[in-house]
Design an enzyme around this catalytic site. Structure first.
Site, PDB file in Angstrom:
ATOM      1  N   ASN A 262      -3.537   6.023  -1.560  1.00 41.87           N
ATOM      2  CA  ASN A 262      -3.301   6.103  -0.113  1.00 41.87           C
ATOM      3  C   ASN A 262      -2.646   7.404   0.325  1.00 41.87           C
ATOM      4  O   ASN A 262      -2.759   7.791   1.493  1.00 41.87           O
ATOM      5  CB  ASN A 262      -2.500   4.897   0.362  1.00 41.87           C
TER       6      ASN A 262
ATOM      7  N   SER B 223       0.815  -1.216   0.000  1.00 45.40           N
ATOM      8  CA  SER B 223       0.000   0.000   0.000  1.00 45.40           C
ATOM      9  C   SER B 223       0.846   1.263   0.000  1.00 45.40           C
ATOM     10  O   SER B 223       0.323   2.355  -0.208  1.00 45.40           O
ATOM     11  CB  SER B 223      -0.850   0.046   1.280  1.00 45.40           C
TER      12      SER B 223
HETATM   13  C1  LIG Z   1      -5.539   0.509   1.927  1.00 48.53           C
HETATM   14  C2  LIG Z   1      -5.159   0.370   0.501  1.00 48.53           C
HETATM   15  O1  LIG Z   1      -4.010   0.065   0.210  1.00 48.53           O
HETATM   16  C3  LIG Z   1      -6.071   0.669  -0.620  1.00 48.53           C
HETATM   17  C4  LIG Z   1      -7.524   0.385  -0.416  1.00 48.53           C
HETATM   18  O2  LIG Z   1      -8.008  -0.654  -0.771  1.00 48.53           O
HETATM   19  S1  LIG Z   1      -8.392   1.590   0.331  1.00 48.53           S
HETATM   20  C5  LIG Z   1     -10.023   0.920   0.431  1.00 48.53           C
HETATM   21  C6  LIG Z   1     -10.749   1.052  -0.871  1.00 48.53           C
HETATM   22  N1  LIG Z   1     -12.062   0.528  -0.723  1.00 48.53           N
HETATM   23  C7  LIG Z   1     -13.120   1.300  -0.394  1.00 48.53           C
HETATM   24  O3  LIG Z   1     -12.994   2.508  -0.272  1.00 48.53           O
HETATM   25  C8  LIG Z   1     -14.402   0.567  -0.173  1.00 48.53           C
HETATM   26  C9  LIG Z   1     -15.522   1.503   0.220  1.00 48.53           C
HETATM   27  N2  LIG Z   1     -16.748   0.731   0.378  1.00 48.53           N
HETATM   28  C10 LIG Z   1     -17.506   0.334  -0.666  1.00 48.53           C
HETATM   29  O4  LIG Z   1     -17.221   0.654  -1.824  1.00 48.53           O
HETATM   30  C11 LIG Z   1     -18.727  -0.475  -0.355  1.00 48.53           C
HETATM   31  O5  LIG Z   1     -19.091  -0.226   0.975  1.00 48.53           O
HETATM   32  C12 LIG Z   1     -18.509  -2.025  -0.579  1.00 48.53           C
HETATM   33  C13 LIG Z   1     -18.290  -2.290  -2.065  1.00 48.53           C
HETATM   34  C14 LIG Z   1     -17.326  -2.560   0.216  1.00 48.53           C
HETATM   35  C15 LIG Z   1     -19.732  -2.764  -0.079  1.00 48.53           C
HETATM   36  O6  LIG Z   1     -20.837  -2.262  -0.781  1.00 48.53           O
HETATM   37  P1  LIG Z   1     -22.317  -2.285  -0.158  1.00 48.53           P
HETATM   38  O7  LIG Z   1     -23.218  -1.878  -1.244  1.00 48.53           O
HETATM   39  O8  LIG Z   1     -22.328  -1.551   1.113  1.00 48.53           O
HETATM   40  O9  LIG Z   1     -22.516  -3.761   0.321  1.00 48.53           O
HETATM   41  P2  LIG Z   1     -23.049  -5.026  -0.410  1.00 48.53           P
HETATM   42  O10 LIG Z   1     -24.316  -4.767  -1.152  1.00 48.53           O
HETATM   43  O11 LIG Z   1     -23.072  -6.047   0.661  1.00 48.53           O
HETATM   44  O12 LIG Z   1     -21.901  -5.381  -1.432  1.00 48.53           O
HETATM   45  C16 LIG Z   1     -21.832  -4.883  -2.732  1.00 48.53           C
HETATM   46  C17 LIG Z   1     -21.101  -5.906  -3.535  1.00 48.53           C
HETATM   47  O13 LIG Z   1     -19.781  -6.059  -3.027  1.00 48.53           O
HETATM   48  C18 LIG Z   1     -19.545  -7.438  -2.687  1.00 48.53           C
HETATM   49  N3  LIG Z   1     -18.699  -7.452  -1.505  1.00 48.53           N
HETATM   50  C19 LIG Z   1     -18.877  -6.728  -0.381  1.00 48.53           C
HETATM   51  N4  LIG Z   1     -17.887  -6.976   0.480  1.00 48.53           N
HETATM   52  C20 LIG Z   1     -17.061  -7.873  -0.114  1.00 48.53           C
HETATM   53  C21 LIG Z   1     -15.860  -8.503   0.271  1.00 48.53           C
HETATM   54  N5  LIG Z   1     -15.257  -8.239   1.440  1.00 48.53           N
HETATM   55  N6  LIG Z   1     -15.277  -9.364  -0.599  1.00 48.53           N
HETATM   56  C22 LIG Z   1     -15.858  -9.631  -1.783  1.00 48.53           C
HETATM   57  N7  LIG Z   1     -16.986  -9.045  -2.210  1.00 48.53           N
HETATM   58  C23 LIG Z   1     -17.576  -8.186  -1.384  1.00 48.53           C
HETATM   59  C24 LIG Z   1     -20.897  -8.024  -2.435  1.00 48.53           C
HETATM   60  O14 LIG Z   1     -20.931  -9.416  -2.674  1.00 48.53           O
HETATM   61  C25 LIG Z   1     -21.765  -7.278  -3.424  1.00 48.53           C
HETATM   62  O15 LIG Z   1     -21.692  -7.845  -4.710  1.00 48.53           O
HETATM   63  P3  LIG Z   1     -23.011  -7.999  -5.628  1.00 48.53           P
HETATM   64  O16 LIG Z   1     -23.696  -6.665  -5.598  1.00 48.53           O
HETATM   65  O17 LIG Z   1     -22.491  -8.385  -6.969  1.00 48.53           O
HETATM   66  O18 LIG Z   1     -23.803  -9.045  -4.972  1.00 48.53           O
HETATM   67  N1  LIG Z   2      -6.336  -3.984   3.691  1.00 48.10           N
HETATM   68  C1  LIG Z   2      -6.465  -3.234   2.614  1.00 48.10           C
HETATM   69  O1  LIG Z   2      -7.476  -2.542   2.447  1.00 48.10           O
HETATM   70  C2  LIG Z   2      -5.394  -3.223   1.590  1.00 48.10           C
HETATM   71  C3  LIG Z   2      -4.162  -3.776   1.854  1.00 48.10           C
HETATM   72  N2  LIG Z   2      -3.187  -3.756   0.877  1.00 48.10           N
HETATM   73  C4  LIG Z   2      -1.885  -4.349   1.145  1.00 48.10           C
HETATM   74  O2  LIG Z   2      -1.992  -5.761   0.981  1.00 48.10           O
HETATM   75  C5  LIG Z   2      -1.080  -6.423   1.866  1.00 48.10           C
HETATM   76  C6  LIG Z   2      -1.861  -7.396   2.747  1.00 48.10           C
HETATM   77  O3  LIG Z   2      -2.840  -6.672   3.463  1.00 48.10           O
HETATM   78  P1  LIG Z   2      -4.101  -7.413   4.076  1.00 48.10           P
HETATM   79  O4  LIG Z   2      -4.468  -8.586   3.250  1.00 48.10           O
HETATM   80  O5  LIG Z   2      -5.109  -6.379   4.347  1.00 48.10           O
HETATM   81  O6  LIG Z   2      -3.497  -7.916   5.469  1.00 48.10           O
HETATM   82  P2  LIG Z   2      -3.970  -9.153   6.337  1.00 48.10           P
HETATM   83  O7  LIG Z   2      -3.497  -8.874   7.717  1.00 48.10           O
HETATM   84  O8  LIG Z   2      -5.417  -9.425   6.114  1.00 48.10           O
HETATM   85  O9  LIG Z   2      -3.176 -10.369   5.709  1.00 48.10           O
HETATM   86  C7  LIG Z   2      -1.792 -10.458   5.703  1.00 48.10           C
HETATM   87  C8  LIG Z   2      -1.430 -11.910   5.520  1.00 48.10           C
HETATM   88  O10 LIG Z   2      -0.019 -12.011   5.342  1.00 48.10           O
HETATM   89  C9  LIG Z   2       0.402 -13.123   6.084  1.00 48.10           C
HETATM   90  N3  LIG Z   2       1.827 -13.096   6.395  1.00 48.10           N
HETATM   91  C10 LIG Z   2       2.477 -12.394   7.339  1.00 48.10           C
HETATM   92  N4  LIG Z   2       3.776 -12.679   7.311  1.00 48.10           N
HETATM   93  C11 LIG Z   2       3.960 -13.608   6.337  1.00 48.10           C
HETATM   94  C12 LIG Z   2       5.080 -14.317   5.837  1.00 48.10           C
HETATM   95  N5  LIG Z   2       6.300 -14.127   6.332  1.00 48.10           N
HETATM   96  N6  LIG Z   2       4.889 -15.195   4.841  1.00 48.10           N
HETATM   97  C13 LIG Z   2       3.668 -15.395   4.317  1.00 48.10           C
HETATM   98  N7  LIG Z   2       2.563 -14.759   4.742  1.00 48.10           N
HETATM   99  C14 LIG Z   2       2.695 -13.870   5.743  1.00 48.10           C
HETATM  100  C15 LIG Z   2      -0.443 -13.032   7.348  1.00 48.10           C
HETATM  101  O11 LIG Z   2      -0.399 -14.252   8.049  1.00 48.10           O
HETATM  102  P3  LIG Z   2      -0.669 -14.259   9.631  1.00 48.10           P
HETATM  103  O12 LIG Z   2      -2.099 -13.902   9.791  1.00 48.10           O
HETATM  104  O13 LIG Z   2      -0.341 -15.663   9.996  1.00 48.10           O
HETATM  105  O14 LIG Z   2       0.257 -13.222  10.207  1.00 48.10           O
HETATM  106  C16 LIG Z   2      -1.802 -12.747   6.743  1.00 48.10           C
HETATM  107  O15 LIG Z   2      -2.477 -13.917   6.350  1.00 48.10           O
HETATM  108  C17 LIG Z   2      -0.359  -5.319   2.641  1.00 48.10           C
HETATM  109  O16 LIG Z   2       0.829  -4.995   1.963  1.00 48.10           O
HETATM  110  C18 LIG Z   2      -1.349  -4.177   2.561  1.00 48.10           C
HETATM  111  O17 LIG Z   2      -0.775  -2.915   2.733  1.00 48.10           O
HETATM  112  C19 LIG Z   2      -3.399  -3.252  -0.366  1.00 48.10           C
HETATM  113  C20 LIG Z   2      -4.620  -2.723  -0.684  1.00 48.10           C
HETATM  114  C21 LIG Z   2      -5.704  -2.642   0.285  1.00 48.10           C
END
Ligand SMILES: CC(=O)CC(=O)SCCNC(=O)CCNC(=O)[C@H](O)C(C)(C)COP(=O)(O)OP(=O)(O)OC[C@H]1O[C@@H](n2cnc3c(N)ncnc32)[C@H](O)[C@@H]1OP(=O)(O)O
Ligand SMILES: NC(=O)C1=CN([C@@H]2O[C@H](COP(=O)(O)OP(=O)(O)OC[C@H]3O[C@@H](n4cnc5c(N)ncnc54)[C@H](OP(=O)(O)O)[C@@H]3O)[C@@H](O)[C@H]2O)C=CC1
Length: 304
Positions: A203, A132
């Site tokens: 991000n 990320s």
């Molecule tokens: C941190 C990083 O590095 C980068 C990032 O990812 S930052 C995060 C970016 N993501 C966001 O900002 C998500 C913001 N939230 C949303 O867009 C919406 O709330 C959401 C899509 C997650 C859920 O939408 P919603 O309308 O509230 O819920 P819901 O109707 O239950 O779900 C919509 C669809 O998403 C799917 N879905 C929801 N959560 C899911 C999950 N965890 N995994 C897979 N599919 C999922 C559902 O199955 C549903 O699909 P269909 O409509 O085809 O049946």
């Molecule tokens: N969460 C988000 O919304 C997003 C996250 N990302 C990025 O994706 C990556 C994963 O995030 P996310 O899936 O949310 O995190 P989670 O905590 O859900 O999953 C991380 C996984 O990595 C495993 N892990 C840790 N150490 C090792 C290792 N040495 N070898 C193999 N597996 C390992 C963990 O295992 P254990 O549980 O046993 O520690 C866990 O299953 C990060 O780099 C994150 O920044 C990118 C986009 C969106």
């Protein structure tokens, strides 16, 4: 297809058949599911069997929900599950064309993984990281193939979100970029290209907003519910910032803020002390059952 700079063979995007995924958490699981639904063979690795089992169970549940909602049929679900094999050993990646690293957002962990991974890969295999925030160039330097390494940053939840950020490191070869871009397109995603700066585009913008929401809570400007309601109804965000922080994982949010703060050396990226405290308590959000909300009951309950 030949690599344009050093003539070593490189896989072409049409030749991508098997993709390795490291980390079976919410992102690794989502990436594995999406790849399998699009017909790719997937090798999924985590550090222990319990994490692998939990990851696979989440994929099954998501696919079952797709069947219940009529989005996919049972045969498609079963075929997708069949395409995913799991293991704890890096040797399973020996026949992979691309490996996507999606383990915990911690540079030390990612470095350790990359070092352990590369001896098992074909010389022409591409390695992508779903980090990320961490420098792609620095991670690439941990491998024997900086030219075949780049950032492929999916959004959460992977099967639903349309964007994939593509980030080149300083050494990423153009062929690598094109293969990974084509893979993103074949997964039905829309790529956006970002430069290799801390936390890239999404991000760099999103996490300071979430961090600010935590400051708003910390300073008592509003409670959890008010903050989330304000941003959902006032700015039309699908989730409030604290709900979204819990969804992303507070550990990941904090890790990204540290990378921004250290990498850009600007106090505006200082992680909110309350975010730090929640992480110290292990309250990482939805994935552990508690963050800014408590998820132990039927509906999430605000904790402040
Ligand atoms: C941190 C990083 O590095 C980068 C990032 O990812 S930052 C995060 C970016 N993501 C966001 O900002 C998500 C913001 N939230 C949303 O867009 C919406 O709330 C959401 C899509 C997650 C859920 O939408 P919603 O309308 O509230 O819920 P819901 O109707 O239950 O779900 C919509 C669809 O998403 C799917 N879905 C929801 N959560 C899911 C999950 N965890 N995994 C897979 N599919 C999922 C559902 O199955 C549903 O699909 P269909 O409509 O085809 O049946
Ligand atoms: N969460 C988000 O919304 C997003 C996250 N990302 C990025 O994706 C990556 C994963 O995030 P996310 O899936 O949310 O995190 P989670 O905590 O859900 O999953 C991380 C996984 O990595 C495993 N892990 C840790 N150490 C090792 C290792 N040495 N070898 C193999 N597996 C390992 C963990 O295992 P254990 O549980 O046993 O520690 C866990 O299953 C990060 O780099 C994150 O920044 C990118 C986009 C969106």
């Amino acid at each position: 297809m030949l690599n344009q700079t050093d003539d070593r063979p490189i896989v072409g995007s049409d030749e991508i058949k098997r993709v390795g995924v490291i980390g079976a958490g919410q992102m690794g699981g989502g990436i594995a599911q999406t790849l399998a639904q699009c017909g790719y063979g997937v090798r999924l690795l985590d550090q222990d069997q319990a994490s692998l089992d939990a990851g696979l169970a989440r994929i099954r549940k998501n696919l079952d929900r797709g069947v219940e909602r009529g989005r996919i049929d049972a045969e498609t679900r079963d075929a997708a599950i069949e395409r995913i094999s799991t293991g704890l050993d890096y040797s399973q990646f020996g026949d992979c064309d691309v490996v996507i690293e999606a383990a915990t957002e911690d540079e030390a962990i990612k470095r350790q993984i990359l070092k352990a991974l590369v001896p098992h890969l074909r010389p022409d295999a591409i390695v992508a990281t779903n980090t990320s925030s961490i420098s792609i160039t620095r991670l690439a330097a941990m491998t024997d193939r900086p030219g075949r390494f780049m950032g492929m940053h999916f959004m959460n939840p992977v099967p639903v979100m349309r964007l994939v950020e593509l980030i080149r490191g300083i050494a990423t070869e153009e062929t690598t970029f094109r293969v990974v871009r084509d893979l993103a397109l074949k997964l039905g995603k829309t790529p956006a290209v970002a430069e290799d700066f801390p936390a890239f585009i999404v991000n760099r913008i999103l996490l300071p907003m979430i961090n600010e929401a935590v400051y708003v809570l910390y300073e008592g400007v509003g409670g959890v519910e008010s903050i989330d309601t304000a941003m959902k109804l006032g700015a039309n965000h699908p989730m409030g910032p604290l709900e979204l922080a819990d969804f992303i994982g507070l550990d990941t949010c904090l890790a990204v803020m540290h990378v921004l703060h250290n990498g850009l050396a600007d106090s505006k990226y200082r992680p909110c002390p309350l975010l730090v405290k929640y992480c110290e308590a292990g309250w990482y959000g939805r994935k552990v059952g508690r963050g800014f909300y408590d998820y132990s009951g039927d509906t999430p309950v605000p904790t402040r």
